[in-house]
Design a protein around this motif. Structure first.
Motif, PDB file in Angstrom:
ATOM      1  N   ILE A  62       1.040  -1.165   0.019  1.00 27.50           N
ATOM      2  CA  ILE A  62       0.061  -0.049  -0.078  1.00 27.50           C
ATOM      3  C   ILE A  62       1.013   1.308  -0.094  1.00 27.50           C
ATOM      4  O   ILE A  62       1.879   1.123   0.390  1.00 27.50           O
ATOM      5  CB  ILE A  62      -0.908  -0.006   1.311  1.00 27.50           C
ATOM      6  N   ASP A  67      -1.624   6.467   1.970  1.00 28.87           N
ATOM      7  CA  ASP A  67      -2.754   5.773   2.265  1.00 28.87           C
ATOM      8  C   ASP A  67      -2.819   5.112   3.675  1.00 28.87           C
ATOM      9  O   ASP A  67      -3.725   5.548   4.467  1.00 28.87           O
ATOM     10  CB  ASP A  67      -3.076   4.925   1.255  1.00 28.87           C
ATOM     11  N   TYR A  68      -1.732   4.249   3.998  1.00 30.61           N
ATOM     12  CA  TYR A  68      -1.732   3.657   5.389  1.00 30.61           C
ATOM     13  C   TYR A  68      -1.847   4.874   6.453  1.00 30.61           C
ATOM     14  O   TYR A  68      -2.484   4.865   7.414  1.00 30.61           O
ATOM     15  CB  TYR A  68      -0.587   3.001   5.469  1.00 30.61           C
ATOM     16  N   ILE A  93      -5.392   6.131   6.765  1.00 30.94           N
ATOM     17  CA  ILE A  93      -6.117   5.252   7.528  1.00 30.94           C
ATOM     18  C   ILE A  93      -5.877   4.950   8.909  1.00 30.94           C
ATOM     19  O   ILE A  93      -6.852   5.207   9.757  1.00 30.94           O
ATOM     20  CB  ILE A  93      -5.760   3.718   6.783  1.00 30.94           C
ATOM     21  N   VAL A 112     -12.208  -0.062   4.808  1.00 28.98           N
ATOM     22  CA  VAL A 112     -11.134   0.533   4.536  1.00 28.98           C
ATOM     23  C   VAL A 112      -9.872   0.133   5.706  1.00 28.98           C
ATOM     24  O   VAL A 112      -8.824   0.006   5.513  1.00 28.98           O
ATOM     25  CB  VAL A 112     -11.170   2.010   4.768  1.00 28.98           C
ATOM     26  N   GLU A 113     -10.475   0.107   6.778  1.00 29.42           N
ATOM     27  CA  GLU A 113      -9.634  -0.234   8.156  1.00 29.42           C
ATOM     28  C   GLU A 113      -9.066  -1.844   8.027  1.00 29.42           C
ATOM     29  O   GLU A 113      -8.130  -1.981   8.766  1.00 29.42           O
ATOM     30  CB  GLU A 113     -10.279   0.006   9.395  1.00 29.42           C
ATOM     31  N   ARG A 158      -9.488  -4.168  -0.116  1.00 24.19           N
ATOM     32  CA  ARG A 158      -8.760  -3.215  -1.155  1.00 24.19           C
ATOM     33  C   ARG A 158      -9.289  -1.836  -1.053  1.00 24.19           C
ATOM     34  O   ARG A 158      -8.858  -0.756  -1.687  1.00 24.19           O
ATOM     35  CB  ARG A 158      -8.942  -3.654  -2.609  1.00 24.19           C
ATOM     36  N   ASP A 159     -10.317  -1.556  -0.215  1.00 20.58           N
ATOM     37  CA  ASP A 159     -10.876  -0.125  -0.258  1.00 20.58           C
ATOM     38  C   ASP A 159      -9.877   0.799   0.356  1.00 20.58           C
ATOM     39  O   ASP A 159      -9.347   0.141   1.553  1.00 20.58           O
ATOM     40  CB  ASP A 159     -12.206  -0.102   0.738  1.00 20.58           C
ATOM     41  N   LYS A 160      -9.922   2.044   0.015  1.00 14.36           N
ATOM     42  CA  LYS A 160      -9.347   2.946   0.824  1.00 14.36           C
ATOM     43  C   LYS A 160      -9.827   4.446   0.707  1.00 14.36           C
ATOM     44  O   LYS A 160     -10.860   4.608  -0.085  1.00 14.36           O
ATOM     45  CB  LYS A 160      -7.847   3.224   0.216  1.00 14.36           C
ATOM     46  N   TYR A 161      -9.674   5.236   1.458  1.00 16.00           N
ATOM     47  CA  TYR A 161     -10.075   6.610   1.199  1.00 16.00           C
ATOM     48  C   TYR A 161      -9.562   7.138  -0.027  1.00 16.00           C
ATOM     49  O   TYR A 161      -8.431   7.104  -0.501  1.00 16.00           O
ATOM     50  CB  TYR A 161      -9.675   7.657   2.540  1.00 16.00           C
ATOM     51  N   SER A 162     -10.250   8.197  -0.780  1.00 14.04           N
ATOM     52  CA  SER A 162      -9.919   8.721  -2.064  1.00 14.04           C
ATOM     53  C   SER A 162      -9.687  10.420  -1.331  1.00 14.04           C
ATOM     54  O   SER A 162     -10.091  10.685  -0.479  1.00 14.04           O
ATOM     55  CB  SER A 162     -10.650   8.627  -3.109  1.00 14.04           C
TER      56      SER A 162
END
Length: 121
Positions: A8, A12-13, A16, A47-48, A53-57
């Motif tokens: 990742i 992003d990490y 999160i 996300v967590e 695979r989900d993440k914030y954009s």
């Protein structure tokens, strides 16, 4: 327990983890934050969860600021990433119920985080 890995981007990490820390500090559940973001009830949980695979954009940033009642997007990024991509090794371990027995739900225990390329230049 089997170890798993995820590659990742470090930014992003960090995002999160910061949103998670703020959410917990404010006493919000994953479902409550998802509702405040006007997204699917399971979104924040996905996300967590490192196995998802989900993440914030970028689109989520101003919405997160409003939902968490922050003053600025900068509060979501207290640390500047020093690497582009990282590899996270983790284990899924059962959560414990209040009586001490193992739950059917899991949490992730981070074993190590390793940069997989040079720092940001």
């Amino acid at each position: 327990m089997k170890m798993e890995t995820k590659i990742i981007s470090e930014i992003d990490y960090l995002l999160i983890e910061e949103v998670k820390a703020i959410r917990i500090k404010q006493g919000l559940s994953k479902a409550q934050l998802s509702a405040k973001l006007k997204l699917a009830r399971s979104f924040v949980g996905k996300v967590e969860d490192l196995s998802q695979r989900d993440k914030y954009s970028i689109r989520h940033l101003p919405i997160l600021v409003q939902a968490l009642k922050l003053k600025s997007i900068c509060q979501l990024f207290p640390k500047v990433p020093s690497r582009d991509m990282i590899e996270i090794t983790y284990q899924k371990i059962p959560k414990l119920n209040k009586d001490g027995s193992q739950s059917k739900q899991f949490e992730e225990k981070i074993i190590q985080i390793v940069p997989i390329n040079k720092g940001i230049e």
